[in-house]
Design a protein around this motif. Sequence first.
Motif, mmCIF file in Angstrom:
data_model
loop_
_atom_site.group_PDB
_atom_site.id
_atom_site.type_symbol
_atom_site.label_atom_id
_atom_site.label_comp_id
_atom_site.label_asym_id
_atom_site.label_seq_id
_atom_site.Cartn_x
_atom_site.Cartn_y
_atom_site.Cartn_z
ATOM 1 N N LEU A 85 0.838 -1.197 0.000
ATOM 2 C CA LEU A 85 0.000 0.000 0.000
ATOM 3 C C LEU A 85 0.878 1.254 0.000
ATOM 4 C CD1 LEU A 85 -3.334 0.531 1.661
ATOM 5 C CD2 LEU A 85 -1.617 2.283 1.983
ATOM 6 N N GLU A 86 1.951 1.242 0.779
ATOM 7 C CA GLU A 86 2.846 2.401 0.837
ATOM 8 C C GLU A 86 3.521 2.655 -0.502
ATOM 9 O OE1 GLU A 86 4.732 5.723 2.265
ATOM 10 O OE2 GLU A 86 3.095 4.608 3.183
ATOM 11 N N SER A 87 3.685 1.639 -1.299
ATOM 12 C CA SER A 87 4.368 1.811 -2.581
ATOM 13 C C SER A 87 3.469 2.443 -3.643
ATOM 14 C CB SER A 87 4.898 0.466 -3.085
ATOM 15 O OG SER A 87 3.828 -0.375 -3.461
ATOM 16 N N ARG A 88 2.169 2.494 -3.375
ATOM 17 C CA ARG A 88 1.236 3.062 -4.361
ATOM 18 C C ARG A 88 1.190 4.590 -4.271
ATOM 19 N NH1 ARG A 88 -4.007 -0.772 -3.730
ATOM 20 N NH2 ARG A 88 -3.849 0.030 -1.647
ATOM 21 N N THR A 89 0.717 5.206 -5.334
ATOM 22 C CA THR A 89 0.559 6.651 -5.399
ATOM 23 C C THR A 89 -0.919 6.991 -5.262
ATOM 24 O OG1 THR A 89 2.442 6.796 -6.895
ATOM 25 C CG2 THR A 89 0.967 8.694 -6.809
ATOM 26 N N PHE A 90 -1.208 7.993 -4.444
ATOM 27 C CA PHE A 90 -2.583 8.428 -4.223
ATOM 28 C C PHE A 90 -2.709 9.892 -4.608
ATOM 29 C CE2 PHE A 90 -1.774 4.931 -1.369
ATOM 30 C CZ PHE A 90 -2.886 4.134 -1.541
ATOM 31 N N ARG A 91 -3.900 10.259 -5.070
ATOM 32 C CA ARG A 91 -4.140 11.644 -5.484
ATOM 33 C C ARG A 91 -4.230 12.598 -4.299
ATOM 34 N NH1 ARG A 91 -6.418 12.462 -10.905
ATOM 35 N NH2 ARG A 91 -6.357 10.440 -11.940
ATOM 36 N N SER A 92 -4.614 12.067 -3.137
ATOM 37 C CA SER A 92 -4.740 12.931 -1.961
ATOM 38 C C SER A 92 -4.454 12.135 -0.701
ATOM 39 C CB SER A 92 -6.154 13.517 -1.882
ATOM 40 O OG SER A 92 -7.090 12.492 -1.582
ATOM 41 N N VAL A 93 -4.166 12.866 0.370
ATOM 42 C CA VAL A 93 -3.932 12.223 1.664
ATOM 43 C C VAL A 93 -5.205 11.499 2.106
ATOM 44 C CG1 VAL A 93 -3.398 12.633 4.088
ATOM 45 C CG2 VAL A 93 -2.166 13.878 2.325
ATOM 46 N N ARG A 99 -7.899 4.155 2.091
ATOM 47 C CA ARG A 99 -7.380 2.826 1.727
ATOM 48 C C ARG A 99 -6.773 2.127 2.941
ATOM 49 N NH1 ARG A 99 -9.274 0.745 -2.961
ATOM 50 N NH2 ARG A 99 -9.117 2.302 -4.568
ATOM 51 N N ILE A 100 -6.072 2.888 3.777
ATOM 52 C CA ILE A 100 -5.480 2.313 4.996
ATOM 53 C C ILE A 100 -6.587 1.711 5.862
ATOM 54 C CG2 ILE A 100 -4.330 2.881 7.180
ATOM 55 C CD1 ILE A 100 -2.674 4.976 5.546
ATOM 56 N N ARG A 101 -7.658 2.463 6.042
ATOM 57 C CA ARG A 101 -8.786 1.967 6.851
ATOM 58 C C ARG A 101 -9.466 0.782 6.179
ATOM 59 N NH1 ARG A 101 -9.952 7.331 7.147
ATOM 60 N NH2 ARG A 101 -11.661 7.078 5.672
ATOM 61 N N ASP A 102 -9.772 0.922 4.887
ATOM 62 C CA ASP A 102 -10.540 -0.105 4.177
ATOM 63 C C ASP A 102 -9.758 -1.397 3.961
ATOM 64 O OD1 ASP A 102 -12.546 1.776 4.050
ATOM 65 O OD2 ASP A 102 -12.295 2.193 1.897
ATOM 66 N N LEU A 124 -6.540 -2.276 5.308
ATOM 67 C CA LEU A 124 -5.739 -2.806 6.400
ATOM 68 C C LEU A 124 -6.463 -2.789 7.744
ATOM 69 C CD1 LEU A 124 -2.347 -1.073 5.497
ATOM 70 C CD2 LEU A 124 -3.126 -3.360 4.840
ATOM 71 N N GLY A 125 -7.543 -2.013 7.838
ATOM 72 C CA GLY A 125 -8.271 -1.924 9.097
ATOM 73 C C GLY A 125 -7.501 -1.196 10.180
ATOM 74 N N LEU A 126 -6.652 -0.253 9.780
ATOM 75 C CA LEU A 126 -5.816 0.491 10.722
ATOM 76 C C LEU A 126 -6.151 1.972 10.684
ATOM 77 C CD1 LEU A 126 -2.324 -1.017 9.791
ATOM 78 C CD2 LEU A 126 -3.758 -1.672 11.730
ATOM 79 N N THR A 127 -5.882 2.658 11.780
ATOM 80 C CA THR A 127 -5.932 4.114 11.758
ATOM 81 C C THR A 127 -4.637 4.609 11.112
ATOM 82 O OG1 THR A 127 -4.821 4.428 13.883
ATOM 83 C CG2 THR A 127 -7.240 4.154 13.928
ATOM 84 N N SER A 128 -4.599 5.856 10.752
ATOM 85 C CA SER A 128 -3.399 6.430 10.146
ATOM 86 C C SER A 128 -2.205 6.323 11.102
ATOM 87 C CB SER A 128 -3.657 7.890 9.775
ATOM 88 O OG SER A 128 -2.517 8.446 9.167
ATOM 89 N N ILE A 129 -2.441 6.549 12.375
ATOM 90 C CA ILE A 129 -1.354 6.478 13.360
ATOM 91 C C ILE A 129 -0.834 5.043 13.474
ATOM 92 C CG2 ILE A 129 -0.803 6.700 15.818
ATOM 93 C CD1 ILE A 129 -2.707 9.140 15.835
ATOM 94 N N GLN A 130 -1.730 4.067 13.570
ATOM 95 C CA GLN A 130 -1.314 2.666 13.654
ATOM 96 C C GLN A 130 -0.499 2.280 12.420
ATOM 97 O OE1 GLN A 130 -5.293 1.103 13.979
ATOM 98 N NE2 GLN A 130 -4.951 0.436 16.104
#
Length: 81
Positions: free
Chosen positions: A26-34, A40-43, A45-51
């Motif tokens: 997921l980190e290797s992908r490019t996203f248009r916005s934060v 995507r992190i939530r959907d 991986l089921g994680l918060t941004s901090i986690q």
Amino acid sequence: MTDAPDPTEPGEPTGLSDDARALIDLESRTFRSVGAKEKRIRDELGLTSIQYHVRLNRLLDDPAALAYAPGLINRLRERRR
């Protein structure tokens, strides 16, 4: 003599969990916005941004992560300095 898979070869097991590989992928992908990345992190991986960032930071010190994605891990290590 048997041919054991080299863990540094692409597509071979690296000793990383599926969750760790998914996080790196997921980190290797490019996203248009934060916001898109955080969703995507939530959907996925089921994680918060901090986690997510805590786990990613831990992975930067993991030799298995470096073997799995050397370019990305080295780039993130540089950014961390």
